[in-house]
Design a protein around this motif. Structure first.
Motif, PDB file in Angstrom:
ATOM      1  N   UNK A 376       0.507  -1.308  -0.266  1.00 52.42           N
ATOM      2  CA  UNK A 376       0.027  -0.166   0.311  1.00 52.42           C
ATOM      3  C   UNK A 376       0.528   1.507  -0.019  1.00 52.42           C
ATOM      4  N   UNK A 377       2.203   0.765   0.684  1.00 50.39           N
ATOM      5  CA  UNK A 377       2.757   1.986   0.691  1.00 50.39           C
ATOM      6  C   UNK A 377       3.902   2.622  -0.133  1.00 50.39           C
ATOM      7  N   UNK A 378       3.440   1.555  -1.772  1.00 49.17           N
ATOM      8  CA  UNK A 378       4.023   2.017  -3.115  1.00 49.17           C
ATOM      9  C   UNK A 378       3.575   2.286  -3.588  1.00 49.17           C
ATOM     10  N   UNK A 379       1.146   2.546  -4.006  1.00 48.16           N
ATOM     11  CA  UNK A 379       0.712   2.830  -3.817  1.00 48.16           C
ATOM     12  C   UNK A 379       0.468   3.967  -3.797  1.00 48.16           C
ATOM     13  N   UNK A 380       0.851   4.335  -2.311  1.00 49.91           N
ATOM     14  CA  UNK A 380      -0.060   5.895  -1.304  1.00 49.91           C
ATOM     15  C   UNK A 380       1.601   7.295  -2.196  1.00 49.91           C
ATOM     16  N   UNK A 384      -0.471   4.076  -8.352  1.00 48.35           N
ATOM     17  CA  UNK A 384      -1.154   2.942  -8.647  1.00 48.35           C
ATOM     18  C   UNK A 384      -0.165   2.263  -9.399  1.00 48.35           C
ATOM     19  N   UNK A 385      -0.268   2.901 -10.643  1.00 50.36           N
ATOM     20  CA  UNK A 385       0.397   2.746 -11.624  1.00 50.36           C
ATOM     21  C   UNK A 385       1.697   2.521 -11.339  1.00 50.36           C
ATOM     22  N   UNK A 386       2.565   2.489 -10.418  1.00 50.81           N
ATOM     23  CA  UNK A 386       3.777   2.260 -10.268  1.00 50.81           C
ATOM     24  C   UNK A 386       2.950   1.024  -9.632  1.00 50.81           C
ATOM     25  N   UNK A 387       2.940   0.815  -8.494  1.00 53.14           N
ATOM     26  CA  UNK A 387       2.265  -0.285  -7.878  1.00 53.14           C
ATOM     27  C   UNK A 387       1.999  -1.432  -8.859  1.00 53.14           C
ATOM     28  N   UNK A 391       3.712  -5.085  -9.491  1.00 49.64           N
ATOM     29  CA  UNK A 391       3.306  -6.807  -9.484  1.00 49.64           C
ATOM     30  C   UNK A 391       3.131  -6.987 -10.895  1.00 49.64           C
ATOM     31  N   UNK A 392       3.399  -6.631 -12.253  1.00 49.07           N
ATOM     32  CA  UNK A 392       4.293  -7.174 -13.708  1.00 49.07           C
ATOM     33  C   UNK A 392       5.057  -7.659 -13.403  1.00 49.07           C
ATOM     34  N   UNK A 446      10.861   0.569 -10.746  1.00 44.66           N
ATOM     35  CA  UNK A 446       9.514   0.953 -12.105  1.00 44.66           C
ATOM     36  C   UNK A 446       9.580   2.537 -12.306  1.00 44.66           C
ATOM     37  N   UNK A 447      10.115   1.751 -13.322  1.00 43.54           N
ATOM     38  CA  UNK A 447       9.192   3.973 -14.461  1.00 43.54           C
ATOM     39  C   UNK A 447      11.455   4.936 -13.582  1.00 43.54           C
ATOM     40  N   UNK A 448      12.362   4.378 -13.004  1.00 45.39           N
ATOM     41  CA  UNK A 448      12.979   5.127 -13.130  1.00 45.39           C
ATOM     42  C   UNK A 448      13.387   5.510 -11.100  1.00 45.39           C
ATOM     43  N   UNK A 449      12.266   4.982 -11.128  1.00 40.07           N
ATOM     44  CA  UNK A 449      12.244   5.044  -9.371  1.00 40.07           C
ATOM     45  C   UNK A 449      13.039   3.444  -9.145  1.00 40.07           C
TER      46      UNK A 449
END
Length: 767
Positions: A376-380, A384-387, A391-392, A446-449
């Motif tokens: 949830x911290x990743x989404x927050x 949610x796109x990075x979340x 997952x993928x 995650x896209x550079x993160x």
């Protein structure tokens, strides 16, 4: 046209009638020849020059009629003529025909009445009646032409016979009327027949045109075969599907010829021609109703055969490529997770069962349930796109596992399930699980993160012959729950004690739910003491549950359960009402404090619940204090801050509870709308032996005072701690077992009565 059918005649039918009139010119030439011969014969018989004049008149009329027909032939697009134009052409024709027969009628009149020669009379009447017989045959499609021609030919000789005065002449003249009426009836019969035939032909042509239009605009191809299984009818779509050029004639061809053309144009593969030919004949013979053929370019066509007994068959061909693709996509969506492309729960069970069927039933298999820690911290924090990307990427790692041994699935949210087969012994699962967790844990891009991701797992093992996915999943979930509860434990293997603990927990949930419904949650109060006067100035309301069989259940156990069940707000509401009622009974010098959870702070009804509790007993807002923890605020800081500001503005005291533990931040003291800070008991525990604890306690107290906040110190349990805090810490209020354990409202009332020796101020120091 003026007859009864005229108003209903469409232009195409009127044109057909007119074409009959302007066509068949051979009779016109024969009639003109006979007219000129008769005129010449009469001239040489009587030497009367009038017959030369009649011949000249008939010649001119012939020329005019022929010229009119020539003009009609020059009209290029006759189908474009409307009814008005067609009526004009008919009037011109009728005028020409009526003029010729009127001239012949006057020729007879002249021979009968003027010349009065028996031979001239006989020849003239013979000519009139001979040509009159052609009136119906040539002009039946125009009733006006027959009527006017008949009147023009018969009226003059009738008048001539009447002028003769002889009785037999008059009777003979009257017979002309019957002849005239007979022609009219014949004309009507022939014209009606022509009308019906023309209308039928027109309707048939219209039906054929519509059929052709419908046939060639069908989305499906159509091939109609005769009794010899040769193509009788085909449409354009069939040609398109089989890629047949327009110059290729299909009519009369057999199926094998059609298929050879298709192979030549690379619709079908030459290697498959024999099989395809056989399948087509099965459709035509009715041995198979439907068949789907794969074309050389990857398209799929569906053929539906409909044989008709002794009449051939109809074959419907449809390009179903897109439909099959959609069906395949729907089938895939029903079996696989849309985000990760891993098998979903139902398909996972199917794959596991198939896998178990193929392997040694005495070998062990394992089910591993994996959860992402703090997903949830990743989404927050990142969205949610990075979340979804995380997952993928985890799914990609799971997909890379050996498919002969591993089957991975996403069951929902951040929960993944992995089936592991071919474990030679039960203990082998520890090595496999450790390797799997090590494989999944680590830093993800995650896209550079750069985000470190850890997972927790629950594991269950069983022999392949006894493996049941649903039952194993429940057990693996219990192991996962146990792993989450452990300190620094990445995974746990299911044990039967977990099942017992789970069942007890579920029963405890059910009992708690019923206790809340029955209002069997009661409230006790722990005194909060003024550090200087040692008088009770406030009490903290605490929820307690006395289980009918288990006895007292600690709040640390049933409060998390209530939060998990989503019923914590029910408890908060119950405590609020009871606390306000009891506080009102203590008098207006004692306040009461109530704890709010993170769920309460997100509850849009909490302000109404607090107002309702105060109004129910008429308790002033200044007598109520709400306590919130840092962990409750961090869940949604902006919303929590707005709610606390509303509470503070309404006169309610707002206290930050357990300060110094969890996500402690001094910025909260400055940014949140607070009245008071409650310092956590961890600072008091070592205050007698650890100078640093005392210095921190003194520093927090001084900083809070500088910010205008009152300070309460929790956890005071010894006289030494109390004495040191009174001298060195500088706090305002204290709370702990030394000063009073949680007790009933009546006991608090008794304590207040004992300790109150005057009306000194007992209100908390507020900002």
């Amino acid at each position: 046209m003026q007859e009864r059918h005229a108003p209903e005649l469409p232009a195409v039918v009127r044109l057909a009638f007119l074409s009959v009139l302007y066509g068949r010119r051979s009779t016109l030439w024969l009639g003109a020849f006979s007219q000129l011969v008769v005129c010449g014969l009469l001239f040489f018989w009587t030497w009367d020059a009038a017959y030369i004049g009649f011949a000249a008149l008939l010649g001119v009329l012939l020329f005019v009629r022929l010229f009119d027909m020539y003009l009609f032939d020059r009209v290029r697009d006759k189908e474009a003529l409307d009814n008005r134009a067609l009526a004009m052409w008919e009037r011109r024709y009728v005028a020409g025909t009526a003029s010729v027969f009127t001239a012949l009628g006057f020729l007879s009149f002249y021979s009968i009445y003027v010349v009065n020669d028996p031979f001239a009379e006989l020849v003239s009447l013979s000519l009139v009646f001979a040509l009159f017989a052609t009136v119906v045959g040539r002009n039946y499609s125009s009733r006006p032409a027959v009527v006017l021609a008949s009147l023009g030919a018969l009226l003059p000789p009738m008048v001539a016979f009447a002028l003769e005065g002889a009785m037999f002449h008059v009777v003979f003249a009257l017979l002309f009327i019957a002849y005239f009426l007979t022609n009219i009836q014949m004309t009507k019969g022939l014209r009606d027949t022509l009308f019906d035939a023309t209308m039928g032909k027109h309707s048939l042509a219209l039906v054929a045109k519509r059929f052709d239009c419908a046939l060639n605009n069908m989305p499906q191809g159509l091939l109609m075969f005769d009794a010899d299984q040769r193509i009788a009818v085909s449409n354009n779509k069939a040609r398109t599907i089989f890629r047949l050029p327009d110059n290729v004639r299909l009519h009369g061809r057999s199926v094998d010829v059609l298929l050879r053309y298709s192979v030549r144009h690379k619709v079908f593969s030459a290697d498959e021609l024999g099989d395809i030919n056989k399948r087509f004949f099965n459709l035509l013979a009715g041995r198979q109703a439907v068949d789907v053929f794969r074309l050389a370019d990857g398209r799929h066509v569906e053929c539906i055969g409909n044989p008709v007994a002794k009449s051939g068959a109809v074959l419907i061909i449809e390009d179903v490529t897109q439909r099959l693709q959609v069906e395949a996509r729907i089938h895939h969506m029903a079996r696989y997770d849309a985000l990760t492309e891993l098998p979903n729960r139902n398909h996972f069970a199917t794959l596991v069962h198939a896998h178990l069927y193929r392997h040694d039933p005495d070998h062990y298999a394992a089910l591993i349930v994996i959860d992402i820690d703090h997903f949830k911290h990743i989404n927050d924090m990142l969205g949610h796109q990075m979340g979804d990307i995380a997952l993928r990427q985890i799914a990609d790692r799971l997909n890379a596992l050996d498919p002969k041994r591993y089957i991975a699935s996403r069951f929902g949210s951040d929960e993944f399930v992995v089936f592991v087969s071919s474990l030679t012994e039960e203990q082998h699962v520890s090595t496999v699980t450790q390797e799997l967790i090590g494989y999944l844990c680590g830093e993800y891009d995650l896209d550079g993160n750069k985000v470190p991701i850890q997972v927790t797992a629950g594991v269950v093992t069983e022999k392949a012959c006894k493996f049941d996915v649903a039952n194993m999943h429940i057990k693996a979930d219990l192991a996962l729950y146990e792993a989450r509860r452990g300190e620094k434990q990445r995974w746990a293997v299911f044990a039967e004690t977990m099942d017992i603990k789970y069942r007890n927990r579920q029963q405890l949930k059910a009992d708690l739910r019923q206790a809340i419904v029955d209002r069997n949650i009661h409230v006790v109060y722990q005194p909060i003491i003024d550090l200087h006067s040692l008088r009770i100035v406030s009490c903290e309301a605490l929820a307690r549950w006395n289980h009918p069989t288990l006895g007292p259940v600690p709040p640390t156990e049933f409060i998390p359960l209530a939060e998990e069940m989503g019923m914590i707000s029910e408890i908060t509401r119950l405590v609020l009402h009871q606390a306000c009622k009891d506080c009102h009974s203590w008098g207006d010098r004692i306040c009461v404090s109530v704890n709010l959870s993170a769920i309460d702070l997100r509850n849009n009804q909490i302000m109404q619940d607090i107002a309702a509790a105060l109004d129910s007993v008429g308790l002033p807002p200044r007598c109520l204090e709400v306590e919130v923890t840092e962990t409750a605020i961090i869940a949604d800081r902006d919303k929590a801050s707005a709610l606390l500001a509303r509470l503070k503005n309404s006169g309610i005291t707002v206290s930050l509870d357990d300060f110094g533990c969890g996500y402690s931040s001094f910025s909260y003291l400055n940014t949140l709308p607070l009245n008071k800070v409650k310092i956590d008991r961890t600072f008091v525990r070592d205050v007698m032996t650890d100078k640093r604890s005392l210095m921190l306690l003194r520093g927090i107290t001084q900083l809070s005072h500088d910010l205008g906040l009152a300070v309460t110190v929790e956890g005071v349990e010894t006289e030494e701690q109390l004495a040191l805090i009174r001298v060195a810490a500088g706090a305002d209020l204290v709370q702990g077992f030394l000063l009073g354990k949680p007790t009933s409202s009546d006991e608090i009332r008794r304590m207040i009565a004992q300790k109150s020796t005057g009306r000194a101020s007992v209100q908390p120091v507020l900002a």
